[in-house]
Write an enzyme that holds these catalytic residues in place. Structure first.
Site, PDB file in Angstrom:
ATOM      1  N   HIS A   1       9.072  26.232 -15.243  1.00 56.36           N
ATOM      2  CA  HIS A   1       8.408  26.390 -13.821  1.00 56.36           C
ATOM      3  C   HIS A   1       8.933  25.164 -12.738  1.00 56.36           C
ATOM      4  CE1 HIS A   1       5.887  28.465 -11.157  1.00 56.36           C
ATOM      5  NE2 HIS A   1       4.862  28.645 -11.686  1.00 56.36           N
TER       6      HIS A   1
ATOM      7  N   ASP B   1      10.461  29.869  -9.947  1.00 52.40           N
ATOM      8  CA  ASP B   1       9.051  30.254  -9.508  1.00 52.40           C
ATOM      9  C   ASP B   1       8.760  31.355 -10.329  1.00 52.40           C
ATOM     10  OD1 ASP B   1       8.952  27.688  -7.701  1.00 52.40           O
ATOM     11  OD2 ASP B   1       9.906  29.043  -6.139  1.00 52.40           O
TER      12      ASP B   1
END
Length: 397
Positions: free
Chosen positions: A368, A372
């Site tokens: 992450h 995204d």
């Protein structure tokens, strides 16, 4: 004339290996290029062949020993030579005289100070174990207080647990240690998250059923699921380049090539050979590469170069019956796709009918820090679209 058997160069950054097993015993005759010993590195096993024909006269590194690149493993003598004579015993080291007993500490010249004696009695202390700092070694109140304030001695380590005869203890291999360290490092370093989707395998099953015989006859390799998933992932990676990128503390490295790692289970652990430039290969080229790697992995013949440099990985736990999992990143890659078992499940069709359809869960684990949620979910949806309508891959749509 004798010839040394040495540890060969094992690949970039690999400096040592472990002796897995010797194939020959001292006194055995060997042919040139015949495998003599198997070495295990962090990633692969390597067989060391005999440099010349002859007789194995000496083994200098035993099974389980760790050896450096260039180290001598054993010695080959001329054909028919016997075992090497044992090396002369080294001269016994001169006996080292025992150190003289330390001089006994002088007895205290005076009994403890009255205030110190009171504290010693109240706390049941051993006056002989307290070093006195007063004149002539006299124990002062401060000496006793310091003793009371000192941390308690660490408890003696527990005795090792007795071995249970029903247990079997097997030393970790270098490959298993490396797998464990790399997977834990990925968990500790990346901001790892997993997103899921499901794919209807009806159309893909139909394509394979229609063309698998003709495909194998023409290309000499079977038409499996993996080539479709590799091609679907390449299509999605081109649209979502962050999934094909690498995160570093100072920059993001976008990879404008598609080297797809395919996880393969072996008796010694999981390895990930890399299908190079998968975007430039045909379906037959992908299938042939995967089949070749699978055989080499089972035989322990994969090389370091064949397992390094991937940009994205696919792991198919479905071949073992896994219905759902969260795969761990293959660092330094930023994402990995997990495939699972195809199961018939009741699905509601667009017109409201309920049909039994062959469904597979897909899982995308991703870092992450660089990818995204929108990119991860969109990537997985794109893979789903390509699998449910394989013509999209051929038409680049």
């Amino acid at each position: 004339m004798t010839t040394n058997i040495v540890v060969p160069t094992l690949g970039e950054s690999v400096t040592e290996a472990t002796i897995a097993k010797w194939f020959k015993n001292v006194g055995d005759a060997v042919k040139a290029d015949e495998p003599l010993v198997e070495l295990e590195t962090d990633k692969v096993t390597v067989e060391v062949p005999a440099p010349v024909a002859g007789t194995l006269t000496d083994i200098l590194a035993k099974d389980g020993d760790t050896v450096a690149v260039g180290a001598v493993l054993g010695i080959l003598g001329a054909a028919g030579a016997g075992a090497a004579a044992p090396a002369p015993a080294a001269k016994a080291a001169a006996a080292v005289p025992a150190p003289a007993a330390a001089k006994a500490a002088p007895a205290a010249g005076h009994p403890p100070a009255p205030s110190a004696a009171k504290l010693i009695k109240e706390n049941s202390l051993d006056a002989g174990a307290i070093a006195g700092s007063g004149k002539d070694g006299r124990i002062t109140k401060g000496d006793v207080l310091n003793t009371l304030a000192a941390p308690a001695a660490a408890p003696a380590p527990a005795a090792p647990r007795a071995e249970d005869p029903r247990e079997q203890r097997v030393k970790l291999t270098r490959l298993r240690k490396t797998i464990a360290n790399r997977l834990k490092e990925a968990q500790n370093t990346a901001a790892m998250l997993t997103t899921f989707n499901e794919v209807d395998m009806t159309a893909l099953n139909a394509v394979r059923a229609q063309y698998k015989d003709a495909f194998e006859k023409k290309h000499g390799t079977k038409l499996g699921f993996m080539s479709f998933f590799v091609k679907a992932c390449v299509t999605a990676l081109k649209e979502w380049p962050a999934v094909n990128a690498e995160f570093t503390p100072d920059e993001i490295i976008y990879k404008n090539f598609y080297d797809i790692g395919v996880a393969v289970g072996t008796p010694n652990g999981l390895v990930v050979p890399v299908v190079r430039d998968a975007d430039k290969l045909s379906f037959a080229g992908v299938e042939a590469a995967i089949a070749g790697y699978g055989k080499k992995a089972r035989d322990g013949k994969l090389t370091m170069d064949e397992m390094t440099g991937g940009t994205f990985t696919i792991s198919n736990g479905g071949v073992y019956g896994s219905l759902m999992s969260t795969p761990i990143l293959n660092a330094p890659q930023s994402a990995i796709l997990g495939m699972h078992k195809t199961m018939l499940r009741p699905m509601v069709m667009p017109d409201g009918r309920i049909e039994a359809r062959p469904m597979m869960y897909l899982a995308l684990s991703y870092d992450h820090r660089i990818i995204d949620g929108r990119e991860a979910v969109s990537f997985l949806v794109r893979v789903k679209e390509c699998i449910e309508d394989p013509q999209r891959i051929l038409l680049d749509m």
